[in-house]
Design a protein around this motif. Sequence first.
Motif, PDB file in Angstrom:
ATOM      1  N   LEU A   1      51.636  47.116  39.521  1.00 19.85           N
ATOM      2  CA  LEU A   1      51.910  48.493  39.102  1.00 19.85           C
ATOM      3  C   LEU A   1      53.401  48.804  39.205  1.00 19.85           C
ATOM      4  O   LEU A   1      53.983  49.430  38.293  1.00 19.85           O
ATOM      5  N   LYS A   2      54.021  48.343  40.265  1.00 15.59           N
ATOM      6  CA  LYS A   2      55.462  48.575  40.437  1.00 15.59           C
ATOM      7  C   LYS A   2      56.256  47.895  39.328  1.00 15.59           C
ATOM      8  O   LYS A   2      57.172  48.494  38.726  1.00 15.59           O
ATOM      9  N   ARG A   3      55.907  46.634  39.016  1.00 13.32           N
ATOM     10  CA  ARG A   3      56.619  45.905  37.970  1.00 13.32           C
ATOM     11  C   ARG A   3      56.357  46.512  36.595  1.00 13.32           C
ATOM     12  O   ARG A   3      57.239  46.568  35.735  1.00 13.32           O
ATOM     13  N   MET A   4      55.108  46.993  36.381  1.00 18.15           N
ATOM     14  CA  MET A   4      54.759  47.601  35.097  1.00 18.15           C
ATOM     15  C   MET A   4      55.551  48.890  34.885  1.00 18.15           C
ATOM     16  O   MET A   4      56.047  49.147  33.773  1.00 18.15           O
ATOM     17  N   ARG A   5      55.687  49.696  35.929  1.00 18.65           N
ATOM     18  CA  ARG A   5      56.480  50.934  35.802  1.00 18.65           C
ATOM     19  C   ARG A   5      57.924  50.612  35.432  1.00 18.65           C
ATOM     20  O   ARG A   5      58.527  51.268  34.575  1.00 18.65           O
ATOM     21  N   ALA A   6      58.497  49.607  36.092  1.00 11.94           N
ATOM     22  CA  ALA A   6      59.891  49.242  35.803  1.00 11.94           C
ATOM     23  C   ALA A   6      60.029  48.696  34.386  1.00 11.94           C
ATOM     24  O   ALA A   6      61.004  48.999  33.677  1.00 11.94           O
ATOM     25  N   LYS A   7      59.047  47.922  33.946  1.00 12.27           N
ATOM     26  CA  LYS A   7      59.105  47.315  32.620  1.00 12.27           C
ATOM     27  C   LYS A   7      59.023  48.358  31.517  1.00 12.27           C
ATOM     28  O   LYS A   7      59.682  48.249  30.476  1.00 12.27           O
ATOM     29  N   LEU A   8      58.218  49.398  31.720  1.00  7.90           N
ATOM     30  CA  LEU A   8      57.960  50.387  30.670  1.00  7.90           C
ATOM     31  C   LEU A   8      58.793  51.655  30.817  1.00  7.90           C
ATOM     32  O   LEU A   8      58.614  52.596  30.043  1.00  7.90           O
ATOM     33  N   ALA A   9      59.666  51.693  31.803  1.00 12.28           N
ATOM     34  CA  ALA A   9      60.407  52.927  32.107  1.00 12.28           C
ATOM     35  C   ALA A   9      61.231  53.415  30.929  1.00 12.28           C
ATOM     36  O   ALA A   9      61.395  54.633  30.733  1.00 12.28           O
ATOM     37  N   THR A  10      61.774  52.509  30.131  1.00 12.64           N
ATOM     38  CA  THR A  10      62.657  52.901  29.030  1.00 12.64           C
ATOM     39  C   THR A  10      61.954  52.927  27.675  1.00 12.64           C
ATOM     40  O   THR A  10      62.604  53.149  26.657  1.00 12.64           O
ATOM     41  N   ASP A  11      60.643  52.712  27.669  1.00 10.03           N
ATOM     42  CA  ASP A  11      59.899  52.690  26.400  1.00 10.03           C
ATOM     43  C   ASP A  11      59.497  54.118  26.029  1.00 10.03           C
ATOM     44  O   ASP A  11      58.717  54.750  26.753  1.00 10.03           O
ATOM     45  N   PRO A  12      60.004  54.656  24.925  1.00  5.61           N
ATOM     46  CA  PRO A  12      59.697  56.051  24.564  1.00  5.61           C
ATOM     47  C   PRO A  12      58.241  56.279  24.173  1.00  5.61           C
ATOM     48  O   PRO A  12      57.774  57.417  24.184  1.00  5.61           O
ATOM     49  N   THR A  13      57.517  55.209  23.835  1.00  3.46           N
ATOM     50  CA  THR A  13      56.104  55.378  23.447  1.00  3.46           C
ATOM     51  C   THR A  13      55.179  55.425  24.658  1.00  3.46           C
ATOM     52  O   THR A  13      53.992  55.714  24.514  1.00  3.46           O
ATOM     53  N   VAL A  14      55.696  55.111  25.837  1.00  2.00           N
ATOM     54  CA  VAL A  14      54.899  55.172  27.071  1.00  2.00           C
ATOM     55  C   VAL A  14      55.166  56.496  27.761  1.00  2.00           C
ATOM     56  O   VAL A  14      56.291  56.769  28.190  1.00  2.00           O
ATOM     57  N   LEU A  15      54.129  57.322  27.883  1.00  2.00           N
ATOM     58  CA  LEU A  15      54.299  58.677  28.411  1.00  2.00           C
ATOM     59  C   LEU A  15      54.059  58.765  29.908  1.00  2.00           C
ATOM     60  O   LEU A  15      54.643  59.627  30.573  1.00  2.00           O
ATOM     61  N   ALA A  16      53.214  57.912  30.467  1.00  2.00           N
ATOM     62  CA  ALA A  16      52.939  57.951  31.903  1.00  2.00           C
ATOM     63  C   ALA A  16      52.217  56.672  32.315  1.00  2.00           C
ATOM     64  O   ALA A  16      51.481  56.080  31.519  1.00  2.00           O
ATOM     65  N   VAL A  17      52.425  56.260  33.578  1.00  4.33           N
ATOM     66  CA  VAL A  17      51.785  55.066  34.132  1.00  4.33           C
ATOM     67  C   VAL A  17      51.274  55.401  35.526  1.00  4.33           C
ATOM     68  O   VAL A  17      51.982  56.037  36.316  1.00  4.33           O
ATOM     69  N   THR A  18      50.059  54.984  35.837  1.00  4.34           N
ATOM     70  CA  THR A  18      49.505  55.221  37.177  1.00  4.34           C
ATOM     71  C   THR A  18      48.516  54.117  37.512  1.00  4.34           C
ATOM     72  O   THR A  18      48.243  53.219  36.695  1.00  4.34           O
ATOM     73  N   GLY A  19      47.970  54.172  38.725  1.00  5.43           N
ATOM     74  CA  GLY A  19      46.980  53.191  39.160  1.00  5.43           C
ATOM     75  C   GLY A  19      45.831  53.870  39.864  1.00  5.43           C
ATOM     76  O   GLY A  19      45.915  55.041  40.264  1.00  5.43           O
ATOM     77  N   SER A  20      44.724  53.133  40.039  1.00  6.89           N
ATOM     78  CA  SER A  20      43.533  53.694  40.678  1.00  6.89           C
ATOM     79  C   SER A  20      42.695  52.577  41.269  1.00  6.89           C
ATOM     80  O   SER A  20      42.843  51.402  40.909  1.00  6.89           O
ATOM     81  N   GLY A  21      41.809  52.972  42.174  1.00  6.27           N
ATOM     82  CA  GLY A  21      40.900  52.008  42.775  1.00  6.27           C
ATOM     83  C   GLY A  21      39.677  51.734  41.927  1.00  6.27           C
ATOM     84  O   GLY A  21      39.029  50.697  42.076  1.00  6.27           O
ATOM     85  N   ILE A  22      39.322  52.674  41.039  1.00  4.35           N
ATOM     86  CA  ILE A  22      38.152  52.469  40.174  1.00  4.35           C
ATOM     87  C   ILE A  22      38.520  52.784  38.734  1.00  4.35           C
ATOM     88  O   ILE A  22      39.483  53.503  38.462  1.00  4.35           O
ATOM     89  N   ASN A  23      37.743  52.241  37.841  1.00  5.70           N
ATOM     90  CA  ASN A  23      37.962  52.464  36.416  1.00  5.70           C
ATOM     91  C   ASN A  23      37.266  53.750  35.984  1.00  5.70           C
ATOM     92  O   ASN A  23      36.422  54.288  36.692  1.00  5.70           O
ATOM     93  N   LEU A  24      37.631  54.226  34.821  1.00  4.32           N
ATOM     94  CA  LEU A  24      36.915  55.326  34.174  1.00  4.32           C
ATOM     95  C   LEU A  24      36.169  54.736  32.992  1.00  4.32           C
ATOM     96  O   LEU A  24      36.759  54.061  32.147  1.00  4.32           O
TER      97      LEU A  24
END
Length: 807
Positions: free
Chosen positions: A486-509
């Motif tokens: 999750l930490k690496r994914m946030r850093a990787k996508l931080a400058t991508d304008p098409t990515v609006l938000a990133v988060t994590g969870s213990g269970i899926n929806l």
Amino acid sequence: MFKNYLTIALRTLWRNKGYAAINSVGLSVAFCISIFLFLTAYLQLTFDSFHEEKDRIYQAYFFSNDPERASRSGGMPMPLAPTLKAEFEEVEAAARVMTLRKSSVAYQDKRMDKEVYMTDPDFLNMFSFPLLKGNKETAFSDLSSILISESLAQTLFGNDEPLGKVVQIGNEGKQKGYIVSGVLADAPYNSSIRYDAFIRIDNHPNFTHDQANWGSNSHKVFIKIAPQAKQATLENKLKLFSQKYFSSNIEVLQKKGAKPDKLGDIFALRLQPLTKVHFDTEISNGPPIAIVYALMGIAFFILLIACINFINLSVARSFTRAREVGVRKTLGALKSQLFVQIWSESTLLCFIGFLVGVLLAYQLLPEFNTMFNAQIKLAHIWEPGFIGLIVGVFFMVTLLAGGYPALLMAKFNPVEVLKGKISLKRPGFLRNSLIVMQFVMSSLLASCTLIALQQLDYLRTRPLGFVKEQVISIPVGNQENGRQVLKRMRAKLATDPTVLAVTGSGINLGRGKDRVTSRAVIAFTHKGQQIQTDWLLVDYDYLKTLQIPLQEGREFDPAYPSDSLDRIIISASMAKAMGGQELVGSYLRNEADSAGTKYQIIGVVPDFHLYNLSNGVIPITMHLSNTESIHYIFVRVASQNLKQSLDKLQHAWKEVAPQSEFIGTFLDENVNEWYREEEMLSQIFSLASGVAILLSCVGLFAMALLVTEQRTKEIGIRKVLGAGVPSLILLLSKDFIKLVLIALCMALPLAWFMMKQWLNEYPYRIEISLWIFVAVALAALLITFLTIGFQSMKAAFMNPVKSLRSE
């Protein structure tokens, strides 16, 4: 004698190829669809029946007669199983069963996610999973022992001897070596427990803490009772057991105003027979048994419609064979001989239809399994139980479809027949009744299909409290550390304008491609009252990613380090259970936490659905953690070119999680998977109603053909006397239209009643609309008119001179 019957039957059918074709096609289609439906139902009904001592095995569950809604739960505390075995002589064996999610299994350079269970040594003495290699008495004697399935052994070791080999279980950095002590046969499809490996439950990370904790419900418990013991007697003894170990639960319910149920219990430990566990939707994930009965009912409906066609055509055709029967009787043929002869023709037709139906089923089996996500195989036909079912159904069809027409013709009076006094100028009561029954079933299935489809669409489109569109859910798997990914994914996508938000969870929806579902429930104490709530692990920006608004307070914020220690956000239902508003800043204490940690509420959000709508609204408590595993990453993307965004995430995933396969899906797809059972039911209804209507139309067309042939002279006389084409079409059609109207008057109220009962099972449901029944009625009348209209027009346009001359 038999050879003569067979020869005459073949000659008769060859002379009447059209009649034979209509009946054999109808029966083959009916047999094909019925084989599929019976096989599906048979596999469901035989779940867990392969265990030799299944009648002595039970799953324990809690019954809670809460004033708001009585409920049952299969989650058990860790000390329950050993305590039951120690305190009750009726309990011969007890085993705890807990899953490790999709756990990583590694051997040398091979690594894969597999279904690993934790259990007790008694497990092997209860269940009849064959141990192919190893000793049942010593296979679980050591904490480092592991039992693996035959398929996993083949994958890991090939043709090498697996016993004694060491495999690694766990995520990177938290692996533990286990020695293979046995190989179990793969679990059959109709097993509630489907495994890849088993280890001792003593290996659970919290086992030492939880083995004396009666407040943490984390696993299933199965017991095997002694041969002479009775379920009712043991459950009666468990009343005192519940009062001894679960007095706090009883006190909490009493404070809420709970009253004893009809068995005198407010809170109780009860037993569910193993053979019924699969269909218990509250304590397992199986389908409702009503779906299985619906499948069998539909199969019988389709066969009955085919039989009705057969009977109607046979009775109508019997009058064209009356002279043959009269001559045979005059020459000395007995009623029994005529009955056997005519019945043998019907049996031969049924047998041909059955063979063609089996061949169709064999050819269409892959498509059926794909369409309904089924696992059926035609090899199950050779199982004794299914052979008995099919043989019984076949004889029922031949007796029903061929027996009555044969009996009717065998009773013909030879004198009257030879004088030509037997005729069928008007439809008889039997034929009318059968046509009405046929359209009752067709209209009933069509109505149920439309209502089921409407309910399914309602479930899929109802707001869930979060915005599921444009969110991609990515299971982390067990090959990587979820927090690091999750930490690496946030850093990787931080400058991508098409990515609006990133988060994590213990269970899926919803239900993603990993097919994993999990749930954590804990109890808090507030003002002396115990409140149960779903315990949801989230990360920063969870509310932002899912666009869940705040009613009070604030979201988790990295600027507040204490948020990851003892801060929580609760849902509106949780706030309601706490009995008030303006709860931000108040504290809750975890009942199962021996350290007595208090959690402070920092925010309240509207209710949202973690699970499908059949669960209704449940209290939810969200928390942060620096140590608990993140299993899913959610990414909200811009609405432009969603396919490209998914491909971009897949490419990024190879860099941030190279050890884990990318199986990301959109949340709206995951949510649709919640309603797979409803979708399957609606698809089956659609298929069945389509086949039923088709068979009804075929039978109706054949009947219209025979009736118009019998009324050829009447039509010719009417035309000579000046009758027009419209009046003749109306004359030939009105009798059938009347029958369909009678069928609709019977079918539509029945459909309303049945579907009303079905819909009552859903907390969120549609109101049945009148237009559904209007649409079914109009469609039935239109189909009827079109079916018989062609033959009626053909008869109405016939040259009367030609028809009278032919008569």
